[in-house]
Structures are given as C-alpha cells and as structure tokens.
Design a protein around this motif. Structure first.
Motif, short mmCIF file in Angstrom:
data_model
loop_
_atom_site.label_atom_id
_atom_site.label_comp_id
_atom_site.label_asym_id
_atom_site.label_seq_id
_atom_site.Cartn_x
_atom_site.Cartn_y
_atom_site.Cartn_z
N MET A 121 46.81 44.07 47.97
CA MET A 121 45.38 43.91 48.17
C MET A 121 44.65 44.96 47.34
SD MET A 121 44.76 42.99 52.13
CE MET A 121 45.93 41.98 52.95
N ILE A 122 43.47 44.59 46.88
CA ILE A 122 42.68 45.43 45.99
C ILE A 122 41.37 45.81 46.67
CG2 ILE A 122 41.48 45.49 43.77
CD1 ILE A 122 43.55 43.36 42.82
N ILE A 123 41.01 47.08 46.61
CA ILE A 123 39.71 47.51 47.14
C ILE A 123 38.79 47.81 45.96
CG2 ILE A 123 40.34 49.95 47.45
CD1 ILE A 123 38.64 49.64 50.16
N THR A 124 37.58 47.23 46.04
CA THR A 124 36.59 47.36 44.96
C THR A 124 35.23 47.65 45.56
OG1 THR A 124 35.95 45.02 45.00
CG2 THR A 124 37.82 45.61 43.58
N PRO A 125 34.32 48.17 44.74
CA PRO A 125 32.94 48.27 45.23
C PRO A 125 32.37 46.88 45.44
CG PRO A 125 33.26 49.61 43.25
CD PRO A 125 34.47 48.74 43.40
N ALA A 126 31.52 46.73 46.44
CA ALA A 126 30.82 45.45 46.64
C ALA A 126 29.81 45.26 45.52
CB ALA A 126 30.13 45.43 47.99
N GLU A 127 29.51 44.01 45.24
CA GLU A 127 28.53 43.66 44.23
C GLU A 127 27.43 42.84 44.90
OE1 GLU A 127 30.55 41.77 40.96
OE2 GLU A 127 32.08 43.33 40.89
N PRO A 128 26.24 42.78 44.26
CA PRO A 128 25.14 42.05 44.90
C PRO A 128 25.50 40.64 45.36
CG PRO A 128 24.30 43.32 43.06
CD PRO A 128 25.80 43.45 43.03
N HIS A 129 26.35 39.93 44.63
CA HIS A 129 26.72 38.57 45.03
C HIS A 129 27.55 38.55 46.31
CE1 HIS A 129 30.95 38.71 43.76
NE2 HIS A 129 30.52 39.43 42.73
N ASP A 130 28.03 39.72 46.78
CA ASP A 130 28.83 39.79 48.00
C ASP A 130 27.97 39.76 49.27
OD1 ASP A 130 31.50 39.96 46.97
OD2 ASP A 130 31.06 42.02 46.33
N VAL A 131 26.66 39.80 49.14
CA VAL A 131 25.79 39.82 50.33
C VAL A 131 26.10 38.65 51.26
CG1 VAL A 131 23.39 39.58 51.14
CG2 VAL A 131 23.93 41.19 49.33
N ALA A 132 26.22 37.45 50.71
CA ALA A 132 26.48 36.27 51.56
C ALA A 132 27.82 36.43 52.29
CB ALA A 132 26.48 35.00 50.71
N THR A 133 28.83 36.92 51.63
CA THR A 133 30.13 37.14 52.27
C THR A 133 30.00 38.16 53.39
OG1 THR A 133 31.31 36.60 50.24
CG2 THR A 133 32.51 37.90 51.89
N LEU A 134 29.30 39.24 53.11
CA LEU A 134 29.15 40.30 54.12
C LEU A 134 28.36 39.81 55.33
CD1 LEU A 134 28.52 43.24 51.66
CD2 LEU A 134 30.52 42.95 53.15
N LEU A 135 27.33 39.01 55.10
CA LEU A 135 26.56 38.47 56.22
C LEU A 135 27.41 37.50 57.04
CD1 LEU A 135 23.08 37.94 54.54
CD2 LEU A 135 23.67 39.63 56.30
N SER A 136 28.24 36.70 56.37
CA SER A 136 29.09 35.77 57.13
C SER A 136 30.18 36.53 57.88
CB SER A 136 29.69 34.69 56.22
OG SER A 136 30.65 35.23 55.35
N PHE A 137 30.69 37.62 57.31
CA PHE A 137 31.64 38.48 58.03
C PHE A 137 31.02 38.98 59.32
CE2 PHE A 137 35.30 40.65 55.66
CZ PHE A 137 35.72 39.45 55.12
N ARG A 138 29.78 39.44 59.21
CA ARG A 138 29.11 40.00 60.38
C ARG A 138 28.89 38.92 61.43
NH1 ARG A 138 26.26 44.91 61.12
NH2 ARG A 138 24.78 44.77 62.81
N GLU A 139 28.50 37.72 61.02
CA GLU A 139 28.31 36.61 61.97
C GLU A 139 29.63 36.24 62.64
OE1 GLU A 139 26.45 33.44 59.79
OE2 GLU A 139 24.69 34.68 59.33
#
Length: 189
Positions: free
Chosen positions: A1-19
């Motif tokens: 697995m790879i850890i990277t900085p988040a990018e602006p396009h990751d907002v939707a993924t992060l919001l769905s993770f939170r939901e």
C-alpha cells in the motif's frame, strides 16, 4: 500500500469515507460525525498538505490528517511548547476493517512526527465514543484529560475533547511512503 498526500480531487472520496464511517458509527450507537463536514474546510486541509491517503492500487483504503496545529482550546500552553503533531479524521474504508490499517496509519504518523522533530503524537477523540477511546489506548496512547467546556463555534458542549498522546517514534509501518519529507517542527531539538 502507498501513502500519498491528498489532492483536491480526493474531496469526494474523503466526504464519502466520512459518510460511510458515520453510518457505521450510528449502527454501533455513536453520534460521532453525525453532522456533515463542510467540503470547503476539507479542501483547505488538503491544500495545507495535512491530509494523507492510503492507496491500495486504485482503491483508497484509509486516510489520516496530520498537522502541527492543535485545535484551539484543548492543550495547555505548556503542552503546546513541546514539539508535537496532531492527528484527526483517521478513517479506514469498511472493506479494510480488521486489518490493522488504522494502527499502521498511527505508526506512520508517529514516525513522521518523529522525523519532524516531534516529541508527541497527540489527538482529540469524541468524548462519548468509549470504544474509540479504548482503541487509542490499545494503540499505546495515554489519556491526558477530557475537555468538556462549551464549543465557541456551535454554542454547545465540546464533542471532541478526549485528549491522548504517545511518544513520536520511528516505526516500521510497511507502507510505501510517497509523501514529501516533513517540515521540522518549531521547538524541535
């Protein structure tokens, strides 16, 4: 697995993770993360380079926010004089539950804090989520205190004031780390 900085396009993924996490938490009787998180605030943390994504191929397995900035009103001036990094929004996709992804993300954060000159890896957890508190204790964190005073923004009781810390230390988290070298913390020796 790879850890990277988040990018602006990751907002939707992060919001769905939170939901997804909020729905799971509701299912176990917790009100944590029941309020939607503002996308613009999330984007600001991404742009501040404090949000990191754990990627398993094309799938995001988890995320963590790691910052040198403490939330206002939680830590004492003496504590804030010690070089520390603060984690929040640790989230693991439900399909990766039970694989110690969260523990390894905490180890990665502690390793990064150590390499930034930090003495402590600190967090504030939901005050009513005792299962989460036990999780952090099992991950080597020590409870410092619980802050209950009112939240100035919302006018209600503080919901995330269970404070804990553990020493920042090198760790073998086994992730491929594609993040930039951490910036040296103020007060670091």
């Amino acid at each position: 697995m790879i850890i990277t900085p988040a990018e602006p396009h990751d907002v939707a993924t992060l919001l769905s993770f939170r939901e997804e996490a909020a729905a799971w938490l509701r299912g176990i009787g917790s009100d944590q993360w029941s309020r939607p998180y503002p996308a613009d605030k999330l984007l600001a943390t991404i742009e501040a380079n404090t949000v990191f994504m754990l990627r398993d191929g094309h799938t995001t397995a988890g995320t963590i926010t790691l910052t040198p900035d403490a939330e206002e009103g939680l830590w004492t001036d003496e504590e804030l004089s010690e070089p520390s990094m603060f984690i929040n929004k640790l989230t693991v996709a439900r399909e990766y539950a039970g694989q110690n992804i969260g523990g390894r993300l905490l180890d990665w954060a502690g390793d990064r804090a150590h390499h930034a000159g930090g003495r402590w890896l600190r967090l504030d957890a939901w005050t009513t989520n005792e299962a989460l508190q036990r999780y952090y204790l099992a991950q080597g964190f020590a409870h410092v205190r619980t802050v209950h005073e009112g939240d100035a923004v919302n006018g209600g009781p503080r919901v995330s004031g269970w404070l804990a810390q553990r020493e920042a230390r090198p760790s073998a988290h086994d992730f491929t780390d594609r993040t930039p070298k951490p910036v040296r913390l103020p007060f670091a020796a």
